[in-house]
Design a protein around this motif. Structure first.
Motif, PDB file in Angstrom:
ATOM      1  N   TYR A 270     -56.297 -14.123  -8.134  1.00 23.94           N
ATOM      2  CA  TYR A 270     -56.467 -13.015  -7.197  1.00 23.94           C
ATOM      3  C   TYR A 270     -57.896 -12.480  -7.196  1.00 23.94           C
ATOM      4  CZ  TYR A 270     -51.461 -13.436  -7.194  1.00 23.94           C
ATOM      5  OH  TYR A 270     -50.189 -13.947  -7.081  1.00 23.94           O
ATOM      6  N   LEU A 271     -58.867 -13.369  -7.406  1.00 23.62           N
ATOM      7  CA  LEU A 271     -60.262 -12.942  -7.376  1.00 23.62           C
ATOM      8  C   LEU A 271     -60.648 -12.391  -6.006  1.00 23.62           C
ATOM      9  CD1 LEU A 271     -62.094 -15.756  -9.381  1.00 23.62           C
ATOM     10  CD2 LEU A 271     -61.619 -13.423 -10.142  1.00 23.62           C
ATOM     11  N   ASP A 272     -60.045 -12.927  -4.948  1.00 19.77           N
ATOM     12  CA  ASP A 272     -60.345 -12.412  -3.614  1.00 19.77           C
ATOM     13  C   ASP A 272     -59.885 -10.967  -3.469  1.00 19.77           C
ATOM     14  OD1 ASP A 272     -57.666 -13.438  -3.811  1.00 19.77           O
ATOM     15  OD2 ASP A 272     -57.490 -13.386  -1.628  1.00 19.77           O
ATOM     16  N   VAL A 273     -58.709 -10.668  -4.028  1.00 20.01           N
ATOM     17  CA  VAL A 273     -58.186  -9.307  -3.978  1.00 20.01           C
ATOM     18  C   VAL A 273     -59.071  -8.379  -4.802  1.00 20.01           C
ATOM     19  CG1 VAL A 273     -56.198  -7.831  -4.495  1.00 20.01           C
ATOM     20  CG2 VAL A 273     -55.847 -10.156  -3.618  1.00 20.01           C
ATOM     21  N   LEU A 274     -59.445  -8.820  -5.980  1.00 21.78           N
ATOM     22  CA  LEU A 274     -60.326  -8.038  -6.841  1.00 21.78           C
ATOM     23  C   LEU A 274     -61.625  -7.700  -6.126  1.00 21.78           C
ATOM     24  CD1 LEU A 274     -61.286  -6.953  -9.642  1.00 21.78           C
ATOM     25  CD2 LEU A 274     -61.964  -9.306 -10.178  1.00 21.78           C
ATOM     26  N   SER A 275     -62.226  -8.696  -5.497  1.00 21.45           N
ATOM     27  CA  SER A 275     -63.499  -8.481  -4.806  1.00 21.45           C
ATOM     28  C   SER A 275     -63.348  -7.483  -3.660  1.00 21.45           C
ATOM     29  CB  SER A 275     -64.026  -9.825  -4.276  1.00 21.45           C
ATOM     30  OG  SER A 275     -65.257  -9.655  -3.614  1.00 21.45           O
ATOM     31  N   ARG A 276     -62.260  -7.607  -2.907  1.00 16.61           N
ATOM     32  CA  ARG A 276     -62.059  -6.694  -1.775  1.00 16.61           C
ATOM     33  C   ARG A 276     -61.839  -5.260  -2.243  1.00 16.61           C
ATOM     34  NH1 ARG A 276     -58.257  -8.630   3.056  1.00 16.61           N
ATOM     35  NH2 ARG A 276     -59.138  -6.677   3.863  1.00 16.61           N
ATOM     36  N   LEU A 277     -61.031  -5.075  -3.288  1.00 24.18           N
ATOM     37  CA  LEU A 277     -60.768  -3.726  -3.777  1.00 24.18           C
ATOM     38  C   LEU A 277     -62.030  -3.093  -4.343  1.00 24.18           C
ATOM     39  CD1 LEU A 277     -57.824  -4.435  -3.224  1.00 24.18           C
ATOM     40  CD2 LEU A 277     -57.239  -3.476  -5.457  1.00 24.18           C
ATOM     41  N   ALA A 278     -62.787  -3.869  -5.107  1.00 25.58           N
ATOM     42  CA  ALA A 278     -64.001  -3.332  -5.721  1.00 25.58           C
ATOM     43  C   ALA A 278     -65.012  -2.908  -4.662  1.00 25.58           C
ATOM     44  CB  ALA A 278     -64.610  -4.362  -6.660  1.00 25.58           C
ATOM     45  N   SER A 279     -65.166  -3.708  -3.616  1.00 23.36           N
ATOM     46  CA  SER A 279     -66.159  -3.389  -2.580  1.00 23.36           C
ATOM     47  C   SER A 279     -65.650  -2.317  -1.627  1.00 23.36           C
ATOM     48  CB  SER A 279     -66.540  -4.648  -1.803  1.00 23.36           C
ATOM     49  OG  SER A 279     -65.415  -5.205  -1.143  1.00 23.36           O
ATOM     50  N   GLU A 280     -64.349  -2.285  -1.376  1.00 24.46           N
ATOM     51  CA  GLU A 280     -63.787  -1.337  -0.415  1.00 24.46           C
ATOM     52  C   GLU A 280     -63.805   0.092  -0.939  1.00 24.46           C
ATOM     53  OE1 GLU A 280     -61.780  -0.074   3.129  1.00 24.46           O
ATOM     54  OE2 GLU A 280     -62.654  -2.034   2.632  1.00 24.46           O
ATOM     55  N   PHE A 281     -63.485   0.280  -2.222  1.00 22.06           N
ATOM     56  CA  PHE A 281     -63.269   1.635  -2.724  1.00 22.06           C
ATOM     57  C   PHE A 281     -64.367   2.128  -3.656  1.00 22.06           C
ATOM     58  CE2 PHE A 281     -58.986  -0.070  -1.802  1.00 22.06           C
ATOM     59  CZ  PHE A 281     -58.659   0.810  -0.779  1.00 22.06           C
ATOM     60  N   GLY A 282     -65.178   1.240  -4.204  1.00 28.15           N
ATOM     61  CA  GLY A 282     -66.226   1.687  -5.111  1.00 28.15           C
ATOM     62  C   GLY A 282     -65.696   2.365  -6.358  1.00 28.15           C
ATOM     63  N   MET A 283     -64.454   2.075  -6.711  1.00 24.89           N
ATOM     64  CA  MET A 283     -63.820   2.631  -7.913  1.00 24.89           C
ATOM     65  C   MET A 283     -63.978   1.654  -9.065  1.00 24.89           C
ATOM     66  SD  MET A 283     -62.060   5.564  -7.644  1.00 24.89           S
ATOM     67  CE  MET A 283     -60.658   5.452  -8.755  1.00 24.89           C
ATOM     68  N   PRO A 284     -63.982   2.144 -10.323  1.00 25.33           N
ATOM     69  CA  PRO A 284     -63.913   1.203 -11.440  1.00 25.33           C
ATOM     70  C   PRO A 284     -62.653   0.345 -11.301  1.00 25.33           C
ATOM     71  CG  PRO A 284     -64.452   3.407 -12.217  1.00 25.33           C
ATOM     72  CD  PRO A 284     -64.052   3.552 -10.775  1.00 25.33           C
ATOM     73  N   THR A 285     -62.865  -0.950 -11.088  1.00 20.78           N
ATOM     74  CA  THR A 285     -61.776  -1.881 -10.802  1.00 20.78           C
ATOM     75  C   THR A 285     -61.743  -2.946 -11.885  1.00 20.78           C
ATOM     76  OG1 THR A 285     -62.098  -1.497  -8.430  1.00 20.78           O
ATOM     77  CG2 THR A 285     -60.810  -3.428  -9.054  1.00 20.78           C
ATOM     78  N   PHE A 286     -60.572  -3.132 -12.471  1.00 24.27           N
ATOM     79  CA  PHE A 286     -60.423  -4.033 -13.608  1.00 24.27           C
ATOM     80  C   PHE A 286     -59.529  -5.216 -13.234  1.00 24.27           C
ATOM     81  CE2 PHE A 286     -61.908  -0.160 -15.309  1.00 24.27           C
ATOM     82  CZ  PHE A 286     -62.588  -0.458 -16.486  1.00 24.27           C
ATOM     83  N   ALA A 287     -59.722  -6.309 -13.948  1.00 24.79           N
ATOM     84  CA  ALA A 287     -58.863  -7.474 -13.809  1.00 24.79           C
ATOM     85  C   ALA A 287     -58.110  -7.674 -15.121  1.00 24.79           C
ATOM     86  CB  ALA A 287     -59.682  -8.722 -13.502  1.00 24.79           C
ATOM     87  N   TYR A 288     -56.882  -8.133 -15.015  1.00 22.85           N
ATOM     88  CA  TYR A 288     -56.097  -8.466 -16.208  1.00 22.85           C
ATOM     89  C   TYR A 288     -55.954  -9.979 -16.250  1.00 22.85           C
ATOM     90  CZ  TYR A 288     -52.593  -7.561 -19.892  1.00 22.85           C
ATOM     91  OH  TYR A 288     -51.919  -7.486 -21.085  1.00 22.85           O
ATOM     92  N   GLN A 289     -56.620 -10.595 -17.219  1.00 21.22           N
ATOM     93  CA  GLN A 289     -56.444 -12.031 -17.452  1.00 21.22           C
ATOM     94  C   GLN A 289     -55.147 -12.194 -18.237  1.00 21.22           C
ATOM     95  OE1 GLN A 289     -59.397 -14.081 -19.933  1.00 21.22           O
ATOM     96  NE2 GLN A 289     -59.349 -15.791 -18.490  1.00 21.22           N
ATOM     97  N   THR A 290     -54.109 -12.590 -17.556  1.00 25.03           N
ATOM     98  CA  THR A 290     -52.753 -12.500 -18.089  1.00 25.03           C
ATOM     99  C   THR A 290     -52.481 -13.522 -19.181  1.00 25.03           C
ATOM    100  OG1 THR A 290     -51.953 -13.989 -16.372  1.00 25.03           O
ATOM    101  CG2 THR A 290     -51.838 -11.624 -15.918  1.00 25.03           C
ATOM    102  N   SER A 291     -51.320 -13.338 -19.800  1.00 32.78           N
ATOM    103  CA  SER A 291     -50.888 -14.241 -20.870  1.00 32.78           C
ATOM    104  C   SER A 291     -50.815 -15.680 -20.393  1.00 32.78           C
ATOM    105  CB  SER A 291     -49.521 -13.797 -21.394  1.00 32.78           C
ATOM    106  OG  SER A 291     -48.546 -13.805 -20.352  1.00 32.78           O
ATOM    107  N   GLY A 292     -50.324 -15.889 -19.172  1.00 31.21           N
ATOM    108  CA  GLY A 292     -50.226 -17.245 -18.649  1.00 31.21           C
ATOM    109  C   GLY A 292     -51.581 -17.869 -18.402  1.00 31.21           C
ATOM    110  N   GLU A 293     -52.539 -17.070 -17.941  1.00 34.14           N
ATOM    111  CA  GLU A 293     -53.896 -17.577 -17.758  1.00 34.14           C
ATOM    112  C   GLU A 293     -54.502 -17.961 -19.111  1.00 34.14           C
ATOM    113  OE1 GLU A 293     -56.272 -15.131 -14.792  1.00 34.14           O
ATOM    114  OE2 GLU A 293     -54.504 -13.861 -15.076  1.00 34.14           O
ATOM    115  N   TYR A 294     -54.327 -17.087 -20.080  1.00 31.04           N
ATOM    116  CA  TYR A 294     -54.820 -17.354 -21.437  1.00 31.04           C
ATOM    117  C   TYR A 294     -54.211 -18.633 -22.003  1.00 31.04           C
ATOM    118  CZ  TYR A 294     -55.171 -16.811 -26.540  1.00 31.04           C
ATOM    119  OH  TYR A 294     -55.376 -17.029 -27.880  1.00 31.04           O
TER     120      TYR A 294
END
Length: 342
Positions: A270-294
């Motif tokens: 969901y990097l596309d979603v992360l990028s859109r939220l970060a640029s749209e709102f200018g809020m501190p936006t975090f990503a969770y690298q989940t257990s399955g990704e790990y």
């Protein structure tokens, strides 16, 4: 191509590129570091930690190589390690035995529950490390869902009432950040009101604003003891993976309700979603690298298919490049050590 030309191949390339040899800046390690656009530091990492009752040795999580469940005494050692590595925050998740689970997740609102005791122990011993707590009922319910179930359906408003009480006991224990991961409507506003009414105006909220119904959560469910308890799935409250505009609406609503920070989970898909939220709102936006990704990276590395250390750093940099203020990752201590050694 006429290689016999007086200008030669070098001249032809210079003519074609206008003399701009982009590889010049890649030829040394120091030049690559000098012009790097995205940087990663231990301060960008939040370390999700599993805690269990009892004492003694760490309990390995079988589906997450290198990840363990810490006892109360050992979770304080993890906090000290985080401090020494420059990791600013631990995110606590409890392993709850079945005798403490029920249909309503009652243990979540017990001021003396495992998470609250872990928060208190960390704050007494290592107060300079931030503590984040998960606000959701899935580690406590006998059915494995994040809210209250009625006739096979997760009910919103009754669940929010309990989530508010859960956030309050965490704040009373000394938690710095509450992280509503349940995806119930209106829960951020209600939690903010409940915290403020009890004098916890400084307790921060990091909302799981865009949390998708994902296949990448399986190992986490083993780690908290709910993997074989879940009845049905969570698609009636977690987001559909085909949607992006909906994530914008979710984030906008959570921000309006009082979230201090927002999160996207899972991370890499969901990097596309992360990028859109970060640029749209200018809020501190975090990503969770989940257990399955790990665990995907760890399994491929164990089989010799990829370089695990390089994959770890590459994926963490991807979150930052997409606009993340920071990353919740089980790689946190390993990544911090690698960054300090670089």
């Amino acid at each position: 191509m006429d290689f016999a030309s007086d200008r030669g191949i070098a001249g032809r390339i210079d003519a074609a590129t206008g003399g701009r040899r982009l590889r010049r800046l890649r030829q040394h390690d120091w030049t690559r570091r000098l012009v790097r656009e995205t940087s990663l530091a231990p301060a960008d990492l939040i370390w999700p930690v599993f805690v269990r009752d009892g004492s003694g040795a760490d309990e390995p999580v079988a589906s997450m190589p290198g990840v363990v469940r810490y006892s109360l005494e050992r979770v304080v050692d993890a906090a000290r390690e985080a401090r020494d590595l420059g990791i600013p925050v631990l995110a606590l998740f409890p392993y709850t035995t079945r005798d403490k689970r029920d249909e309503r997740g009652s243990e979540a609102t017990n001021l003396d529950n495992l998470v609250c005791r872990a928060v208190g122990a960390i704050k007494d011993a290592v107060p300079e490390v931030g503590v984040m707590c998960d606000v959701a009922l899935d580690p406590y319910t006998s059915h494995g869902h994040d809210g209250i179930m009625r006739d096979g359906r997760i009910v919103n408003d009754e669940s929010v009432e309990i989530l508010c009480r859960q956030a309050l006991v965490q704040a009373k224990a000394g938690c710095d950040i509450v992280g509503p991961s349940d995806m119930m409507d209106g829960r951020v506003a209600m939690i903010r009101d409940a915290l403020d009414a009890e004098g916890f105006r400084d307790t921060m909220i990091m909302s799981y604003a865009a949390k998708y119904a994902s296949a990448f959560y399986g190992p986490f469910r083993e780690a908290v003891g709910s993997n074989d308890l879940l009845k049905g799935d969570k698609r009636t409250y977690q987001m559909d993976y085909g949607n992006t505009a909906e994530a914008l609406r979710e984030a906008e609503q959570d921000i309006a309700e009082g979230a201090d920070m927002i999160m996207v989970k899972p991370g890499l898909p969901y990097l596309d979603v992360l990028s859109r939220l970060a640029s749209e709102f200018g809020m501190p936006t975090f990503a969770y690298q989940t257990s399955g990704e790990y665990s995907t990276i760890e399994a491929a590395a164990a089989n010799g298919w990829i370089d695990g250390e390089r994959a770890m750093m590459e994926t963490l940099a991807a979150f930052k490049r997409a606009g993340a203020a920071g990353v919740l990752t089980y790689f946190a201590p390993r990544a911090a050590k690698a960054l300090r050694a670089a």
